[in-house]
Design an enzyme around this catalytic site. Structure first.
Site, PDB file in Angstrom:
ATOM      1  N   HIS A   1       6.107   5.291   0.048  1.00 22.65           N
ATOM      2  CA  HIS A   1       5.515   5.633  -1.247  1.00 22.65           C
ATOM      3  C   HIS A   1       3.997   5.704  -1.235  1.00 22.65           C
ATOM      4  O   HIS A   1       3.387   5.744  -2.303  1.00 22.65           O
ATOM      5  CB  HIS A   1       5.934   4.622  -2.315  1.00 22.65           C
ATOM      6  CG  HIS A   1       7.390   4.633  -2.653  1.00 22.65           C
ATOM      7  ND1 HIS A   1       7.918   5.386  -3.681  1.00 22.65           N
ATOM      8  CD2 HIS A   1       8.433   3.985  -2.100  1.00 22.65           C
ATOM      9  CE1 HIS A   1       9.224   5.186  -3.754  1.00 22.65           C
ATOM     10  NE2 HIS A   1       9.568   4.336  -2.794  1.00 22.65           N
TER      11      HIS A   1
ATOM     12  N   LYS B   1      -2.091   5.064 -16.321  1.00 23.30           N
ATOM     13  CA  LYS B   1      -1.554   4.735 -14.997  1.00 23.30           C
ATOM     14  C   LYS B   1      -2.334   3.536 -14.509  1.00 23.30           C
ATOM     15  O   LYS B   1      -3.317   3.133 -15.147  1.00 23.30           O
ATOM     16  CB  LYS B   1      -1.722   5.914 -14.035  1.00 23.30           C
ATOM     17  CG  LYS B   1      -3.140   6.531 -14.066  1.00 23.30           C
ATOM     18  CD  LYS B   1      -3.287   7.740 -13.166  1.00 23.30           C
ATOM     19  CE  LYS B   1      -2.752   9.022 -13.733  1.00 23.30           C
ATOM     20  NZ  LYS B   1      -1.750   9.675 -12.933  1.00 23.30           N
ATOM     21  N   ARG B   2      -1.916   2.932 -13.389  1.00 20.78           N
ATOM     22  CA  ARG B   2      -2.717   1.837 -12.840  1.00 20.78           C
ATOM     23  C   ARG B   2      -4.150   2.305 -12.606  1.00 20.78           C
ATOM     24  O   ARG B   2      -4.392   3.476 -12.273  1.00 20.78           O
ATOM     25  CB  ARG B   2      -2.101   1.348 -11.518  1.00 20.78           C
ATOM     26  CG  ARG B   2      -0.826   0.554 -11.708  1.00 20.78           C
ATOM     27  CD  ARG B   2      -1.044  -0.652 -12.596  1.00 20.78           C
ATOM     28  NE  ARG B   2      -1.814  -1.661 -11.893  1.00 20.78           N
ATOM     29  CZ  ARG B   2      -1.294  -2.728 -11.277  1.00 20.78           C
ATOM     30  NH1 ARG B   2       0.009  -2.925 -11.310  1.00 20.78           N
ATOM     31  NH2 ARG B   2      -2.063  -3.582 -10.661  1.00 20.78           N
TER      32      ARG B   2
ATOM     33  N   THR C   1       4.663  10.038 -11.266  1.00 13.39           N
ATOM     34  CA  THR C   1       5.853  10.271 -12.085  1.00 13.39           C
ATOM     35  C   THR C   1       5.463  10.379 -13.553  1.00 13.39           C
ATOM     36  O   THR C   1       6.173  11.028 -14.331  1.00 13.39           O
ATOM     37  CB  THR C   1       6.895   9.145 -11.906  1.00 13.39           C
ATOM     38  OG1 THR C   1       6.215   7.889 -11.953  1.00 13.39           O
ATOM     39  CG2 THR C   1       7.620   9.284 -10.587  1.00 13.39           C
TER      40      THR C   1
ATOM     41  N   LYS D   1       6.710  12.876 -16.825  1.00  7.18           N
ATOM     42  CA  LYS D   1       7.046  12.460 -18.203  1.00  7.18           C
ATOM     43  C   LYS D   1       6.239  13.285 -19.200  1.00  7.18           C
ATOM     44  O   LYS D   1       6.763  13.744 -20.221  1.00  7.18           O
ATOM     45  CB  LYS D   1       6.764  10.969 -18.392  1.00  7.18           C
ATOM     46  CG  LYS D   1       7.685  10.083 -17.561  1.00  7.18           C
ATOM     47  CD  LYS D   1       7.197   8.642 -17.434  1.00  7.18           C
ATOM     48  CE  LYS D   1       7.890   7.971 -16.246  1.00  7.18           C
ATOM     49  NZ  LYS D   1       7.286   6.690 -15.856  1.00  7.18           N
TER      50      LYS D   1
HETATM   51  C1  26V Z   1      -0.557  -0.348  -3.188  1.00  5.26           C
HETATM   52  C2  26V Z   1      -1.827  -0.776  -2.928  1.00  5.26           C
HETATM   53  C3  26V Z   1      -1.994  -2.095  -2.395  1.00  5.26           C
HETATM   54  C4  26V Z   1      -3.301  -2.237  -1.735  1.00  5.26           C
HETATM   55  C5  26V Z   1      -4.431  -1.700  -2.561  1.00  5.26           C
HETATM   56  C6  26V Z   1      -4.258  -0.311  -2.932  1.00  5.26           C
HETATM   57  C7  26V Z   1      -2.883   0.060  -3.217  1.00  5.26           C
HETATM   58  C8  26V Z   1      -2.654   1.288  -3.746  1.00  5.26           C
HETATM   59  C9  26V Z   1      -1.397   1.697  -4.016  1.00  5.26           C
HETATM   60  C10 26V Z   1      -0.354   0.880  -3.715  1.00  5.26           C
HETATM   61  C11 26V Z   1       0.998   1.383  -4.059  1.00  5.26           C
HETATM   62  C12 26V Z   1       1.959   1.403  -2.982  1.00  5.26           C
HETATM   63  C13 26V Z   1       3.268   1.966  -3.332  1.00  5.26           C
HETATM   64  C14 26V Z   1       3.372   2.669  -4.655  1.00  5.26           C
HETATM   65  O1  26V Z   1       3.437   2.074  -5.698  1.00  5.26           O
HETATM   66  N1  26V Z   1       3.437   3.994  -4.617  1.00  5.26           N
HETATM   67  C15 26V Z   1       3.649   4.842  -5.778  1.00  5.26           C
HETATM   68  O2  26V Z   1       5.009   5.208  -5.775  1.00  5.26           O
HETATM   69  C16 26V Z   1       5.345   6.100  -6.822  1.00  5.26           C
HETATM   70  C17 26V Z   1       6.826   6.334  -6.759  1.00  5.26           C
HETATM   71  O3  26V Z   1       7.167   7.011  -5.589  1.00  5.26           O
HETATM   72  C18 26V Z   1       4.552   7.385  -6.686  1.00  5.26           C
HETATM   73  O4  26V Z   1       4.864   8.232  -7.766  1.00  5.26           O
HETATM   74  C19 26V Z   1       3.060   7.099  -6.669  1.00  5.26           C
HETATM   75  O5  26V Z   1       2.346   8.275  -6.425  1.00  5.26           O
HETATM   76  C20 26V Z   1       2.753   6.060  -5.618  1.00  5.26           C
HETATM   77  O6  26V Z   1       1.397   5.649  -5.697  1.00  5.26           O
END
Ligand code: 26V
Length: 834
Positions: free
Chosen positions: A376, A567-568, A675, A679
C-alpha cells in the site's frame, strides 16, 4: 426452535430453525422497547439518548444473528475455500445505518422510533465510530468486507480489538491536541465475545530440540510468557441477501495461570499485576508515525494477531477435517493487508512444523500457496523493518524460521544470478547494517504467491522500482488490484438525496451493480435532472454547513464553491500547496483582482501522527491562515478557509456528498491509490488532481474534459529534481512571490513569531521531496480553470453528473471480484435475493 441432530464431527447438538423475526416496524418497536426496559432497565425514553441506541442495536442484531448462524452453517456444510483478510486495521465507522440498509429495514426502524417521538438520525449520532484504523488502508479493509458479504464471498476479517482507536483531535490555538478515543466506554453492543475460542500466544522463552525414540527431532519453544487471545466477532451483513460474514477482532488478556514461582515467593500482587502487561498488547492503535522500527509493542501486536488468527483457522481445520493437512491449501487463502501481518509467513511455517508435525517442504508448499500480499505504499520510510535483536528475544523460534527461509531463498537467487554478491545483499531478508534488521516486505514477497499494488500506476512503479529484482525473479507473482469503495455506505447511505434521484432515473440496480450508473450519461444535459441534481448538492452543502457550525462556530455559505481536501495530514499529500492557493486567492481579492472568482469555501480536514512535527506545523499554518481570512471583511462572501476538526469516517459521510471540488494533489508517484478521491467522484465532485495513484484511472474513466489536471508527472520529476531551485521559481512568479512575502512577513502569525518558519523553509528546500514549489503555478492555473468552470452552473452540473456516472469501476464489488478471480478462487455463496 427445534433441536437438530449432531453436527458432522463435533457431536455437538445444533439448535436450528431459530424462528425468524418479523421485520416490520411493530416488531422492531416491540423488541427495542423490550431491550430498553428489560435489558437496560430504563423506565422512560429520551431523545438523543444512548440507551435507546443500544436497544435498537440489540433489536437489529437479533435480526442479523439468525442470518449469521445460517451463513456459518451454510459455509460449514459446503466445505468450500475461504479467504482470510488479515489486517492490523479495520476502520469500520458506525455500523447501525449500514446494518439497517443491508437488512432493508431503514424505514421500519425510522417508523418505530417515530412512534416514540424520536428521530432515527439523532439515534445514529449516538454511535461512536469504531475507529480501528489510521486512514485509507483501514477503511479499504472495511469496504472490502461489505462487498464480500454483498457479492457472497466467504471472507473472514481478522483484526485487533484495540481498547483505544484512532485518537480524537481537538484544536487549541490552531494546534492539534490528541485525546484518547474511548469507544468502548459505554459498551459496544455489536460485538459477541467468544471466550470459548480463546488461543494462547507465546512470547520470549527459548528454543530446545528433543529427539524422540524414533530419532526424530522435535522443536520446542519453552519458558515462554503466554498471553491469551480472546476473539470478539462483529457481524458483516451483505446487502439484502441474508448473508452475514464475520469480522473477528482479538483482545489480549492474561492467562489465568499465575507465575507460580512468583506466587509462592509471596509476591501475589506482582503476579496479578502481570495481567496488565498482557493486556497492553491490544491497548492502543498505532498511528502512522515516522518509523515503526524498534517499537516493541507494535511487533507484539502483529505477532499476536497473526498467531491467534492462524491458530484459529488450523483449529477449525482439525475439527472439521482431522489432522491431515493435505488439502489445507486448496481451502484457504490469507490476504495480508500490507506488511503489518507479514510475520504470518514464518508463523504458519512454525505452526505447521512444530504443532502439526509437517516437514519443511510440505509446510513451505502450503505457506507459499496460501499467502498473498498487498502493498500500500511506495514511500521508503513507510516500509517496515524490525531489528533482528528484537525478534531474537521476543520470538526466537520465529527468527530461526526467518533465517532458514532466507538461506533457502538466497540460494535460489544465486542460481539465478551466479556470483552476484551485490544482488544477494540487496535482496536478502536481512539487511546487514550495523544493527541487523528484517525487511518485512521482502519476507512477504518471498512467502506469497501473489503480490499486488492498489492502482495501475502504483503496481507498475512497484515492479519497475521498489521490487524490481523480485519482479525479475518471479514476474508471475506481481499483479494489480485497483482499490474501490462500497457504494452502499458511500452513496446509498450517506447521500440519500442523490441516491433517491439516481434510482428515480435509472432504477435501483446500481446499489449492487455500480456500472449501471453509466445510464446517467445520456441524461447529463437533461435540464430537469440538472436542476434536481443541484438541489440535492445544495441540501448536502447546507447539512455540512450546519455540522461545521456545530464543530467550529463558523457559518459557511452553501451557495459558495465547496473546495475540499480531507485525508491524513502528510507532506506528500501537499495540504501545504492547498494553503498556498488559499493565500493566493486572499492576496488577489485584497489587491482588487478577485472579481472573476466564484465565492469559495476551502475545507481542509485530517489528523497528523502525534510524532510528526511537520504535519502538525502544517495544521497550525492552515488554522493561522484561516483565522486571518475568516475575519477579514474584504473576504466576506468571497473566500473562507475552514479546518474541519476531528475528521473521521462519520465526518466523511457528511463531507463527500457536499463537495463540489475534490483535492487530490499529492506529488506524482507518492499516493499509492487514494480512496477518498473515489468517494468524492461517486458523489458528483469534480477532481483537481495530479497524475498519481487512482487519479489516473479516474481521469481515464470520466474523460480529461471533466477533470482538472495539473502538475509534474512521475517521469518528469527526476529531471526537474536535478537542479531544483524553489527560490528561483518563487522569484520568477509574481503571484508566488507575493504569497511568500505575505507569509515571510508574518502576516498570518502576527503575535507568534517563527511558528511558520519550518514550513516555509520546506517550500524553499532544494531537496524538498514533495516539490511543492515546482507545481505551484500549474496548480494555481488549474484552480483558475476550475473556478471559471464553476461559474457556468450548467456546465459544472454536467461534469458533476458525468463524474458520478463514470464511477462504476471504483466499487469494491469490482475490486473483490478481481481479487477473487486472480488470487482467491472462492466459490460465491448462492445469494438469496428474494
Ligand atoms: C505510513 C507511513 C508511516 C511512516 C511515515 C509516513 C507514512 C506514510 C504513509 C503510510 C501509510 C502506509 C500504508 C497506507 O496506509 N497506504 C494507503 O493505503 C490506501 C489503501 O490502499 C491507499 O489508498 C493510499 O494511497 C495509501 O497511502
Amino acid at each position: 426452535m427445534t433441536v437438530r441432530s449432531e453436527t458432522e464431527n463435533t457431536g455437538d447438538m445444533e439448535l436450528l430453525n431459530l424462528s425468524s423475526l418479523d421485520m416490520d416496524s411493530d416488531a422492531i418497536l416491540a423488541d427495542t422497547i423490550h431491550y430498553h426496559s428489560r435489558m437496560l432497565g430504563r423506565r422512560t425514553v429520551r431523545r438523543q439518548e444512548h440507551f435507546l441506541y443500544q436497544a435498537l442495536v440489540h433489536a437489529t442484531r437479533d435480526r442479523l444473528m439468525e442470518r449469521w448462524i445460517e451463513t456459518s452453517n451454510l459455509l460449514q456444510g459446503r466445505h468450500g475455500k475461504r479467504a482470510c483478510y488479515i489486517s492490523l486495521e479495520f476502520l469500520m465507522g458506525r455500523l447501525l445505518r449500514n446494518a439497517l440498509l443491508n437488512l432493508d429495514i431503514t424505514e421500519q426502524a425510522g417508523e418505530a422510533l417515530g412512534r416514540l417521538g424520536v428521530d432515527l438520525e439523532d439515534i445514529h449520532e449516538q454511535e461512536h465510530d469504531a475507529g480501528l484504523g489510521n486512514g485509507g488502508l483501514g477503511r479499504l479493509a472495511a469496504c472490502f468486507l461489505d462487498s464480500c458479504a454483498t457479492i457472497g464471498l466467504p471472507v473472514i476479517g481478522y483484526g485487533l480489538r484495540y481498547h483505544f482507536g484512532m485518537f480524537r483531535q481537538r484544536l487549541e490555538n490552531g494546534r492539534q491536541m490528541e485525546e484518547p478515543d474511548s469507544w468502548l466506554r459505554e459498551g459496544y453492543p455489536w460485538e459477541i465475545e467468544r471466550i470459548e475460542r480463546a488461543r494462547v500466544i507465546k512470547f520470549g522463552g527459548r528454543v530446545v530440540r528433543i529427539r524422540d525414540s524414533m530419532a526424530r527431532t522435535h522443536v520446542d519453544w519453552v519458558d515462554t510468557h503466554d498471553v491469551l487471545a480472546i476473539p470478539y466477532d462483529l457481524p458483516i451483513p451483505g446487502y439484502k441477501n441474508d448473508i452475514v460474514n464475520t469480522l473477528r477482532l482479538w483482545s489480549a488478556a492474561a492467562t489465568d495461570e499465575f507465575d507460580l514461582e512468583e506466587f509462592n515467593a509471596g509476591s501475589y500482587t506482582d503476579a496479578v499485576a502481570a495481567k496488565n502487561e498482557a493486556e497492553n498488547i491490544t491497548m492502543v492503535l498505532y498511528p502512522n508515525a515516522e518509523t515503526d522500527s524498534g517499537r516493541e509493542l507494535r511487533l507484539r501486536q502483529q505477532y499476536f494477531l497473526v498467531s491467534a488468527s492462524l491458530q484459529d483457522i488450523l483449529h477449525d481445520w482439525v475439527l472439521q477435517y482431522g489432522p491431515d493437512l493435505g488439502q489445507f491449501a486448496n481451502k484457504h487463502c490469507f490476504q495480508l493487508n500490507d506488511t503489518h501481518p507479514a510475520i504470518a509467513v514464518p508463523e504458519l511455517m512454525r505452526l505447521l512444523m512444530d504443532d502439526h508435525g509437517l516437514g519443511w517442504d510440505d509446510a513451505w508448499k502450503i505457506t507459499t500457496s496460501t499467502m498473498a500480499y498487498t502493498n500500500h505504499t511506495l514511500l521508503p520510510e513507510a516500509l517496515e523493518t524490525w531489528p533482528v535483536a528484537l525478534f531474537e528475544q521476543m520470538l526466537p523460534r520465529v527468527l530461526e524460521i526467518i533465517y532458514e527461509i532466507n538461506a533457502r531463498f538466497l540460494s535460489e537467487v544465486s542460481l539465478r544470478w551466479p556470483g552476484n554478491l551485490d544482488i544477494l545483499g540487496s535482496m536478502s531478508l536481512i539487511q546487514e547494517t550495523p544493527e541487523k534488521i528484517v525487511r518485512m516486505a521482502y519476507l512477504a514477497i518471498v512467502g506469497s504467491f501473489s503480490v499486488n499494488g492498489v492502482a495501475e500506476l502504483h503496481s507498475r512503479l512497484l515492479q519497475k522500482g521498489l521490487f524490481r529484482d523480485f519482479a525479475g525473479l518471479w514476474p508471475h507473482k506481481f499483479n494489480n488490484k485497483t482499490n474501490g469503495v462500497t457504494q452502499r455506505r458511500w452513496l446509498a447511505a450517506c447521500n440519500p438525496g442523490l441516491a433517491r434521484l439516481i434510482t428515480g432515473r435509472i432504477g435501483p440496480g446500481w446499489v449492487t451493480d455500480l456500472d449501471q450508473l453509466e445510464r446517467l450519461k445520456p441524461l447529463a444535459d437533461d435540464a430537469g435532472l440538472q436542476e434536481e441534481w443541484r438541489a440535492v448538492k445544495h441540501a448536502n452543502k447546507a447539512r455540512l454547513a450546519d455540522d461545521i457550525h456545530t464543530r467550529t462556530g463558523i457559518y459557511v455559505n452553501p451557495e459558495t464553491l465547496f473546495d475540499v481536501q480531507v485525508k491524513r495530514i502528510h507532506e506528500y499529500k501537499r495540504q501545504l500547496l492547498n494553503v498556498l492557493h488559499a493565500v493566493h486567492l486572499y492576496d488577489r481579492i485584497q489587491r482588487g483582482d478577485g472579481d472573476g472568482l466564484p465565492p469559495r469555501t476551502i475545507i481542509i480536514g485530517g489528523k497528523a501522527a502525534p510524532g510528526y512535527e511537520m504535519a502538525k506545523n502544517i495544521i497550525k499554518m492552515i488554522n493561522n491562515v484561516a483565522a486571518v481570512i475568516n475575519t477579514d471583511p474584504a473576504m466576506r462572501g468571497r473566500l473562507q478557509l475552514i479546518f474541519y476538526p476531528d475528521y473521521n469516517v462519520s465526518g466523511m459521510e457528511l463531507i463527500c456528498p457536499a463537495a463540489d471540488l475534490s483535492e487530490q494533489i499529492s506529488t506524482a508517484g507518492k499516493e499509492a491509490s487514494g480512496t477518498g478521491n473515489m468517494k468524492f467522484m461517486m458523489n458528483g465532485a469534480v477532481t483537481i488532481g495530479t497524475l498519481d495513484g487512482a487519479n489516473v484511472e479516474i481521469r481515464e474513466a470520466v474523460g480529461e474534459e471533466n477533470f482538472f489536471l495539473f502538475g509534474l508527472t512521475v517521469d518528469e520529476i527526476p529531471a526537474v529534481m536535478e537542479d531544483y531551485d524553489p527560490q528561483s521559481i518563487i522569484d520568477t512568479d509574481e503571484d508566488f512571490a507575493r504569497v511568500m512575502r505575505l507569509l515571510d512577513n508574518g502576516h498570518f502569525n502576527r503575535f507568534e513569531p517563527h511558528v511558520l518558519d519550518e514550513v516555509l523553509e520546506a517550500v524553499r528546500d532544494t531537496a524538498d521531496p514533495w516539490m511543492t514549489a515546482a507545481d505551484f503555478r500549474a496548480f494555481i492555473d488549474a484552480q483558475e480553470s476550475a473556478g471559471m468552470a464553476y461559474q457556468d452552473q450548467q456546465h459544472w452540473t454536467r461534469m458533476s453528473i458525468l463524474n458520478t456516472a463514470s464511477s462504476g469501476r471504483f466499487s469494491t464489488d469490482r475490486t473483490m471480484r478481481d481479487y477473487n478471480r486472480d488470487i482467491w478462487g472462492l466459490d460465491e455463496i448462492p445469494v438469496n435475493t428474494s
